[in-house]
Design an enzyme around this catalytic site. Structure first.
Site, PDB file in Angstrom:
ATOM      1  N   ARG A  15      27.829   4.589  46.494  1.00  0.00           N
ATOM      2  CA  ARG A  15      26.672   5.150  45.799  1.00  0.00           C
ATOM      3  C   ARG A  15      25.433   4.481  46.357  1.00  0.00           C
ATOM      4  O   ARG A  15      25.416   3.253  46.516  1.00  0.00           O
ATOM      5  CB  ARG A  15      26.811   4.851  44.299  1.00  0.00           C
ATOM      6  CG  ARG A  15      25.721   5.465  43.463  1.00  0.00           C
ATOM      7  CD  ARG A  15      25.790   4.999  42.012  1.00  0.00           C
ATOM      8  NE  ARG A  15      24.830   3.946  41.766  1.00  0.00           N
ATOM      9  CZ  ARG A  15      24.356   3.617  40.558  1.00  0.00           C
ATOM     10  NH1 ARG A  15      24.791   4.266  39.484  1.00  0.00           N
ATOM     11  NH2 ARG A  15      23.495   2.647  40.410  1.00  0.00           N
ATOM     12  N   TYR A  42      15.614   2.542  38.818  1.00  0.00           N
ATOM     13  CA  TYR A  42      16.994   2.427  38.361  1.00  0.00           C
ATOM     14  C   TYR A  42      17.923   2.168  39.549  1.00  0.00           C
ATOM     15  O   TYR A  42      17.811   2.827  40.582  1.00  0.00           O
ATOM     16  CB  TYR A  42      17.466   3.713  37.637  1.00  0.00           C
ATOM     17  CG  TYR A  42      18.959   3.692  37.490  1.00  0.00           C
ATOM     18  CD1 TYR A  42      19.557   2.886  36.534  1.00  0.00           C
ATOM     19  CD2 TYR A  42      19.784   4.378  38.386  1.00  0.00           C
ATOM     20  CE1 TYR A  42      20.935   2.785  36.449  1.00  0.00           C
ATOM     21  CE2 TYR A  42      21.160   4.279  38.308  1.00  0.00           C
ATOM     22  CZ  TYR A  42      21.723   3.482  37.326  1.00  0.00           C
ATOM     23  OH  TYR A  42      23.081   3.366  37.261  1.00  0.00           O
ATOM     24  N   ASP A  51      22.991   8.579  41.800  1.00  0.00           N
ATOM     25  CA  ASP A  51      22.857   8.685  40.340  1.00  0.00           C
ATOM     26  C   ASP A  51      21.400   8.983  39.984  1.00  0.00           C
ATOM     27  O   ASP A  51      20.511   8.164  40.234  1.00  0.00           O
ATOM     28  CB  ASP A  51      23.299   7.344  39.704  1.00  0.00           C
ATOM     29  CG  ASP A  51      23.438   7.426  38.198  1.00  0.00           C
ATOM     30  OD1 ASP A  51      22.989   8.433  37.609  1.00  0.00           O
ATOM     31  OD2 ASP A  51      23.999   6.477  37.607  1.00  0.00           O
ATOM     32  N   HIS A  60      20.452   9.350  36.937  1.00  0.00           N
ATOM     33  CA  HIS A  60      20.304   8.618  35.668  1.00  0.00           C
ATOM     34  C   HIS A  60      19.436   9.353  34.644  1.00  0.00           C
ATOM     35  O   HIS A  60      18.506   8.782  34.061  1.00  0.00           O
ATOM     36  CB  HIS A  60      19.804   7.191  35.927  1.00  0.00           C
ATOM     37  CG  HIS A  60      20.503   6.191  35.050  1.00  0.00           C
ATOM     38  ND1 HIS A  60      19.946   5.665  33.923  1.00  0.00           N
ATOM     39  CD2 HIS A  60      21.733   5.650  35.124  1.00  0.00           C
ATOM     40  CE1 HIS A  60      20.791   4.829  33.345  1.00  0.00           C
ATOM     41  NE2 HIS A  60      21.899   4.812  34.055  1.00  0.00           N
ATOM     42  N   GLU A  64      24.962  12.520  40.349  1.00  0.00           N
ATOM     43  CA  GLU A  64      25.374  12.144  38.992  1.00  0.00           C
ATOM     44  C   GLU A  64      24.208  12.200  38.006  1.00  0.00           C
ATOM     45  O   GLU A  64      23.068  11.868  38.369  1.00  0.00           O
ATOM     46  CB  GLU A  64      25.910  10.707  39.077  1.00  0.00           C
ATOM     47  CG  GLU A  64      26.191  10.041  37.757  1.00  0.00           C
ATOM     48  CD  GLU A  64      26.646   8.602  37.966  1.00  0.00           C
ATOM     49  OE1 GLU A  64      27.147   8.264  39.067  1.00  0.00           O
ATOM     50  OE2 GLU A  64      26.485   7.796  37.031  1.00  0.00           O
ATOM     51  N   GLU A 100      29.042   9.695  31.518  1.00  0.00           N
ATOM     52  CA  GLU A 100      29.245   8.299  31.106  1.00  0.00           C
ATOM     53  C   GLU A 100      28.794   8.020  29.677  1.00  0.00           C
ATOM     54  O   GLU A 100      29.254   7.056  29.073  1.00  0.00           O
ATOM     55  CB  GLU A 100      28.568   7.333  32.090  1.00  0.00           C
ATOM     56  CG  GLU A 100      27.063   7.410  32.119  1.00  0.00           C
ATOM     57  CD  GLU A 100      26.444   6.498  33.177  1.00  0.00           C
ATOM     58  OE1 GLU A 100      26.936   6.472  34.301  1.00  0.00           O
ATOM     59  OE2 GLU A 100      25.464   5.823  32.836  1.00  0.00           O
ATOM     60  N   ARG A 134      32.639  12.170  34.278  1.00  0.00           N
ATOM     61  CA  ARG A 134      32.613  10.714  34.460  1.00  0.00           C
ATOM     62  C   ARG A 134      32.793   9.951  33.162  1.00  0.00           C
ATOM     63  O   ARG A 134      32.249   8.854  33.011  1.00  0.00           O
ATOM     64  CB  ARG A 134      31.290  10.304  35.114  1.00  0.00           C
ATOM     65  CG  ARG A 134      31.141  10.765  36.544  1.00  0.00           C
ATOM     66  CD  ARG A 134      29.968  10.093  37.187  1.00  0.00           C
ATOM     67  NE  ARG A 134      30.137   8.672  37.310  1.00  0.00           N
ATOM     68  CZ  ARG A 134      29.605   7.758  36.531  1.00  0.00           C
ATOM     69  NH1 ARG A 134      28.858   8.076  35.507  1.00  0.00           N
ATOM     70  NH2 ARG A 134      29.824   6.489  36.751  1.00  0.00           N
ATOM     71  N   GLU A 164      34.430   4.446  39.692  1.00  0.00           N
ATOM     72  CA  GLU A 164      33.310   3.535  39.982  1.00  0.00           C
ATOM     73  C   GLU A 164      33.799   2.085  39.894  1.00  0.00           C
ATOM     74  O   GLU A 164      34.574   1.742  39.000  1.00  0.00           O
ATOM     75  CB  GLU A 164      32.198   3.769  38.949  1.00  0.00           C
ATOM     76  CG  GLU A 164      30.978   2.887  39.135  1.00  0.00           C
ATOM     77  CD  GLU A 164      29.928   3.151  38.057  1.00  0.00           C
ATOM     78  OE1 GLU A 164      30.296   3.611  36.953  1.00  0.00           O
ATOM     79  OE2 GLU A 164      28.746   2.900  38.323  1.00  0.00           O
ATOM     80  N   TRP A 222      15.713   6.413  30.287  1.00  0.00           N
ATOM     81  CA  TRP A 222      15.965   5.368  31.286  1.00  0.00           C
ATOM     82  C   TRP A 222      17.187   5.750  32.077  1.00  0.00           C
ATOM     83  O   TRP A 222      18.143   6.285  31.562  1.00  0.00           O
ATOM     84  CB  TRP A 222      16.175   4.005  30.614  1.00  0.00           C
ATOM     85  CG  TRP A 222      16.436   2.973  31.676  1.00  0.00           C
ATOM     86  CD1 TRP A 222      15.517   2.403  32.517  1.00  0.00           C
ATOM     87  CD2 TRP A 222      17.707   2.428  32.049  1.00  0.00           C
ATOM     88  NE1 TRP A 222      16.132   1.555  33.390  1.00  0.00           N
ATOM     89  CE2 TRP A 222      17.482   1.546  33.139  1.00  0.00           C
ATOM     90  CE3 TRP A 222      19.017   2.611  31.593  1.00  0.00           C
ATOM     91  CZ2 TRP A 222      18.497   0.847  33.774  1.00  0.00           C
ATOM     92  CZ3 TRP A 222      20.026   1.923  32.203  1.00  0.00           C
ATOM     93  CH2 TRP A 222      19.772   1.034  33.300  1.00  0.00           C
TER      94      TRP A 222
END
Ligand code: KDG
Ligand code: MG
Length: 401
Positions: free
Chosen positions: A147, A159, A210, A212, A236, A262, A283, A338, A401
């Site tokens: 990643r 991030y 990601d 995020h 992601e 997640e 995920r 991951e 975030w």
């Protein structure tokens, strides 16, 4: 095999972990991870005050019945605190069952369907040059999937970009720090990172990224299109997924594979995403209800060609990592796991059987999930308040975030 005792152990060997230890009357114990980043004590209290008293005396082998008892029987369903607590009980009970039968946990889940579990590492840098060098370091260690995240010009923090490369840990001691964010600056920069990575490292390596949760669906659709030439393994958390239908917009515009999950707690968070084939990878970690729940969710995903891609951040303890590897080894629709490195202190507190060889991990063949807890060492690392950052746009608006 009755449950004689259950207790919650909280420790902070670099970051906070909450561990549930269930003991049976024939001397076997099992461990489950009850860590919920930044809300650790809420899960600890939920377990100690409301779950443990109901467990004492129950038959530890009845994993399905105990899951239903805690989910349906609690009346108040779903939510991260509830589902993290149920997951801890469930994983501890599967650990007990496998230890009682003297076999690695994966044998109770259908047995191995592959030799090893492909994992991805986290490469990051303050700029594209540094991130590209970090990707190279992972490749030289044998990783097949990486990643990549990098700093964005004009933003003081980004991030995924960490001070300590191998032990990236976004939660910081004390109250939440504030980061600042601009999706416009981000969208202009990220394709340059992947252009560099493909031209430097070629087509073989699996590259992941990601987002995020920071884009809107149409922004994510735009990024997905921009990244198509670089053939990502996945993009992601392009958008927050409370509105599952939001993924329809992204899907209509791009063939970049999409991953999310997640922060999901139950199958209900996935229903539209999976049944409408709006994502490619789910995920969720075992935190969403444990092995009992995730096996059913993986089977549901399998029908719709969605593969599982287990969340494995450092805020999930080695107990989740070990149990996840057994799960990953035993389901047919597995994508990638991951793997963020825990600190050396954490690995000492949690002696474990899992290992990494040439891009793949294996849970080991000890009975159970293969992860233990050194309680006397854990006691030397007491809880420390810590939170993930919060994010504001450049004009001060609070953002994801
Ligand atoms: O607790 C939050 C972390 O698990 C999350 O920020 C890490 O996004 C993450 C990831 O993909 O590992
Ligand atoms: Mg993520």
């Amino acid at each position: 095999m009755r449950i004689r005792d259950a207790k919650v152990v909280i420790c902070c060997p670099g970051r906070n972990f909450v561990t549930l230890k269930i003991q049976t009357d024939d001397g076997i114990y099992g461990l489950g991870d009850a860590t919920l980043n930044g809300r650790e004590l809420a899960v600890a209290a939920y377990l100690t005050e409301h779950v443990v008293p109901c467990l004492i005396g129950k038959d530890a082998s009845r994993t399905e019945d105990i899951w239903q008892y805690l989910y349906r029987g609690g009346y108040w369903r779903r939510g991260p605190v509830t589902m993290t607590a149920i997951a801890a009980v469930d994983v501890a009970l599967w650990d007990i069952k496998a230890k009682a039968l003297q076999t690695p946990l994966y044998n109770l889940l259908g047995g191995r369907v592959r030799d090893g579990v492909m994992v991805y590492g986290h490469a990051n840098g303050r700029d594209i040059d540094e991130a590209a060098d970090e990707v190279g370091k992972y490749l030289s260690q044998g990783y097949l999937a990486v990643r990549a995240q990098c700093g964005i010009p004009g933003l003081p923090t980004t991030y995924g970009v960490s001070k300590d490369k191998m032990f990236y840990e976004p939660a910081e001691a004390g109250l939440p720090v504030e980061n600042s964010w601009s999706t416009e600056k981000y969208l202009g920069h990220v394709p340059k990172l992947f252009e560099r990575l493909r031209s430097t490292y070629g087509d073989e390596v699996h590259l992941l990224h990601d987002g995020h949760h920071r884009m809107t669906p149409i922004q994510a659709a735009h990024l997905g299109k921009q990244l198509e030439p670089y053939r990502l393994f996945w993009l992601e958390d392009a958008v927050t997924a409370e509105l599952q239908e939001g993924f329809r917009i992204i899907r209509q515009h791009t063939t970049t594979p999409l991953a999310v999950g997640e922060v999901f707690d139950t199958v209900w968070d996935t229903k539209t995403l999976i049944s409408e084939q709006l994502i490619d990878y789910l995920r969720m970690s075992l935190r969403g209800g444990g092995i009992t729940a995730l096996r059913k969710i993986a089977s549901f995903a399998d029908i719709y060609h969605v593969q599982m891609g287990s969340h494995g951040a450092t805020d999930l303890s080695p107990v989740t990592m070990g149990a996840a590897l057994h799960f990953d080894l035993s389901i047919s629709n597995f994508g990638v796991q991951e793997y963020m490195h825990h600190s050396p202190e954490t690995l000492e507190v949690f002696p474990h059987a899992y290992s990494f060889v040439k891009g793949y991990m294996h849970p080991g063949d000890r009975p159970g999930h293969g992860v233990d807890l050194d309680e006397s060492l854990a006691a030397k690392f007491p809880y420390q308040r810590a939170y993930l950052p919060v994010n504001r746009k450049l004009d001060g608006t609070l953002w994801n975030w």
